[in-house]
Structure formats: C-alpha cells, structure tokens
Design an enzyme around this catalytic site. Sequence first.
Site, PDB file in Angstrom:
ATOM      1  N   LYS A 195      -2.470  -1.936  -3.160  1.00  0.00           N
ATOM      2  CA  LYS A 195      -3.525  -1.090  -2.585  1.00  0.00           C
ATOM      3  C   LYS A 195      -3.108   0.368  -2.704  1.00  0.00           C
ATOM      4  O   LYS A 195      -2.468   0.918  -1.812  1.00  0.00           O
ATOM      5  CB  LYS A 195      -3.773  -1.476  -1.122  1.00  0.00           C
ATOM      6  CG  LYS A 195      -4.740  -0.538  -0.402  1.00  0.00           C
ATOM      7  CD  LYS A 195      -5.225  -1.125   0.911  1.00  0.00           C
ATOM      8  CE  LYS A 195      -6.093  -0.119   1.658  1.00  0.00           C
ATOM      9  NZ  LYS A 195      -6.828  -0.720   2.768  1.00  0.00           N
TER      10      LYS A 195
ATOM     11  N   GLU B 287       0.810  -1.215   0.000  1.00  0.00           N
ATOM     12  CA  GLU B 287       0.000   0.000   0.000  1.00  0.00           C
ATOM     13  C   GLU B 287       0.845   1.268   0.000  1.00  0.00           C
ATOM     14  O   GLU B 287       1.287   1.727   1.049  1.00  0.00           O
ATOM     15  CB  GLU B 287      -0.944   0.020   1.224  1.00  0.00           C
ATOM     16  CG  GLU B 287      -1.794   1.283   1.285  1.00  0.00           C
ATOM     17  CD  GLU B 287      -2.791   1.313   2.451  1.00  0.00           C
ATOM     18  OE1 GLU B 287      -2.829   0.360   3.241  1.00  0.00           O
ATOM     19  OE2 GLU B 287      -3.518   2.307   2.553  1.00  0.00           O
TER      20      GLU B 287
HETATM   21  P1  13P Z   1      -9.404   4.206   3.944  1.00  0.00           P
HETATM   22  O1  13P Z   1     -10.211   3.507   2.870  1.00  0.00           O
HETATM   23  O2  13P Z   1     -10.236   4.820   5.022  1.00  0.00           O
HETATM   24  O3  13P Z   1      -8.369   5.125   3.345  1.00  0.00           O
HETATM   25  O4  13P Z   1      -8.599   3.083   4.730  1.00  0.00           O
HETATM   26  C1  13P Z   1      -8.011   2.084   4.025  1.00  0.00           C
HETATM   27  C2  13P Z   1      -6.777   1.652   4.715  1.00  0.00           C
HETATM   28  O5  13P Z   1      -6.643   0.512   5.100  1.00  0.00           O
HETATM   29  C3  13P Z   1      -5.695   2.628   4.888  1.00  0.00           C
HETATM   30  O6  13P Z   1      -4.513   1.968   5.223  1.00  0.00           O
END
Ligand code: 13P
Length: 343
Positions: free
Chosen positions: A222, A180
């Site tokens: 992500k 991510e």
């Molecule tokens: P949000 O969709 O609220 O941004 O959170 C996703 C997430 O796991 C952030 O690390």
Amino acid sequence: MGNRTVLEETAQHMVAPGKGILAADESSGTIKKRFDGIGLESTEANRRAYRHLLFTTPEIESFISGVILYDETLRQKALDVAETPFSVLLANKGILPGIKVDTGAKPLAGFPGELITEGLDGLRKRLAEYRELGARFAKWRAVITIGQRIPSAACIDTNAHALARYAALCQEADIVPIVEPEVLMDGAHDIDVCDTVTENTLKRVFFALHEHRVYLEGIVLKPSMVLSGSTCPVEAGVEEVAKRTINNFLRNVPAAVPGIAFLSGGQSSERATAHLNAMNALFPHLPWQVSFSYGRALQEAPLAAWRGDPAHTTSAQKAFHHRALCNGAARNGKYTEAMERAA
Ligand code: 13P
C-alpha cells in the site's frame, strides 16, 4: 511462516479485479478530526452509527473487497436487532475484515522531523486475538517525510525493518500484511524528489522483507503515488503521475507481489480516482493488480453528506456508493468525468 495457500488466497481476494479496499481504520484521534470537520462529537455511538452507515451501503460489495477496521470497530456490533458484529456483517457480504495493528507514528529520536511507527511489542498475541475476532489481513503504516535534508537513510531503514518484522508476524498468524510505506505529499518539493524518495524507500522495504523471509505472494503493498508536493508551484498532470508511478514500481516491486493498493494521502477524491484510472488505462498488462485502499478519497463525500444526521443516511450511502463505483471503474481504466457529472 503460516499457511502459504491461505495467505495467497486472502491477498488475491483483497486485490480482486474491479474492486478495492476501504480504509475505515481511523484511530480515535483521527476520527475525532474527521468528525470535528462536520461538527459532530466523537462518541462511541456516533462512531458506530457512521461505520454502520458505510458497511450497510447497498451493493457496496460489488466494488469493495475488504475493509480495514480499528480495534474498537472490530469489537463493535451493527445496529440491527441481532447485533451482528461488524466483522460478520462484512464477511457475510464477501468483504474481508482487516485490522490496523500499528500504534502510530512517533518522533524518531535523534532525527528531528522524522517518524518511526510503533506497535511491535506484544504484536504476536494481538494478532492471535484479532484472527479470532475475524480479521484476515492487517495494516501497518510507515511514514516517510520529505523536507530539508530528509528523509535520512536511518529513518527509511528503521521503518523498513519494522514493516518487515510486522509482516513476518502477520504471516505466521495466517494474516495477510498490508505493507504501507507512505511518502507524505506535504511540502513544496517537485515530483522528481518524490520519485527518488519513493524509489529509495521501496528498495529498502523489499530488501528488509527479503531478509525477514516474508512471502511476497502473501502481502499487499500500500504505497503513495509519485506526486508533486502539495505546495509545489507546479503540479504534475494526471498522465505524468501515472507514468512516473508505474515506471518507478516496475523497477522496484517484484512481480510476485499480487497487488498494489494505493492510499489517497490527501489528494482530492476525484484526483485519486483519475490517477488510479490513468495507471490502469495506460498500462493494461502489469505484473500486479493496481488497486486502491482509500480512506479520505472514499469517505470525504459520504461524511459531508451525512454530517451526523440520520435523515441524511441515504444520501451519504449514495455518495459512498458513487465513489466506490468510480474507483471500481478506475480499476479497469474505464472511469470518465461523465460519471461524476451523471451523479
Ligand atoms: P488515505 O487514503 O486517507 O491516505 O488513508 C489510507 C490509509 O489507510 C492511511 O494509512
């Protein structure tokens, strides 16, 4: 490297058609902020009751393929008589339990305003324990901030390097890493700036993954979407966001990656669904699944309906089910505004 077949199967389950991931891995600090918003004290019992509400929502497995948990939640039990561990309760519904393993983004020394995510030391041992506790995938969030003369190359590179080391350790343990790299939407920058920063970030992340011998068929990316900054005077429309995001990713994300599960990052719940829907509607033949891994965009509505009151459990579950259903439809480009009005 762990078992490639196990990694591939898990990754494909996570991005199964019509479904997405619920990010319910708020750290103690973040869940306190969310509970403050509804005037509820963040106690262990309240956190357990809230996660129980989400995970026991009827039929949620039709739209949710996996749930990201926080350390405390992975060790908690549901409120049934048998005290079924949450990980088992989810697995029994065909939902994969995952675990947040980073320990948070901290100031990057020498680079004011920039962050580096921590949590690599001792990670091999923690992953082995999490696998025992039922986790099949993990999450590590890197944060890239846009501002005056930032992000720096050093910030992008150190975060990419940490993501790659984390991903390699996960795969060694037969755990699929969610990679991510979040480019924050905070700021007055326009969508062009976000587009460029996202491109630079993705290029460096995939270079680092390659250097660290990460098996791309066994990861889930992500990312954030390509958006206007949250205080930019002009906000790009839904179709522009969808086109910019997909065209950027076509240049930068190898086709071997099974799926891209977007974060919502502070977008409104309906906007996050509309963006996901537009990407799938406008680009029906992409090399990867285009999915969601939303935290706030799935939870804002149920949290507001619940407000910590057991009498509101059913309406909160309905609100959660509705958002999951809408995002499930957006996975196929079949979401409409009429679905919101019908609810
Ligand atoms: P949000 O969709 O609220 O941004 O959170 C996703 C997430 O796991 C952030 O690390």
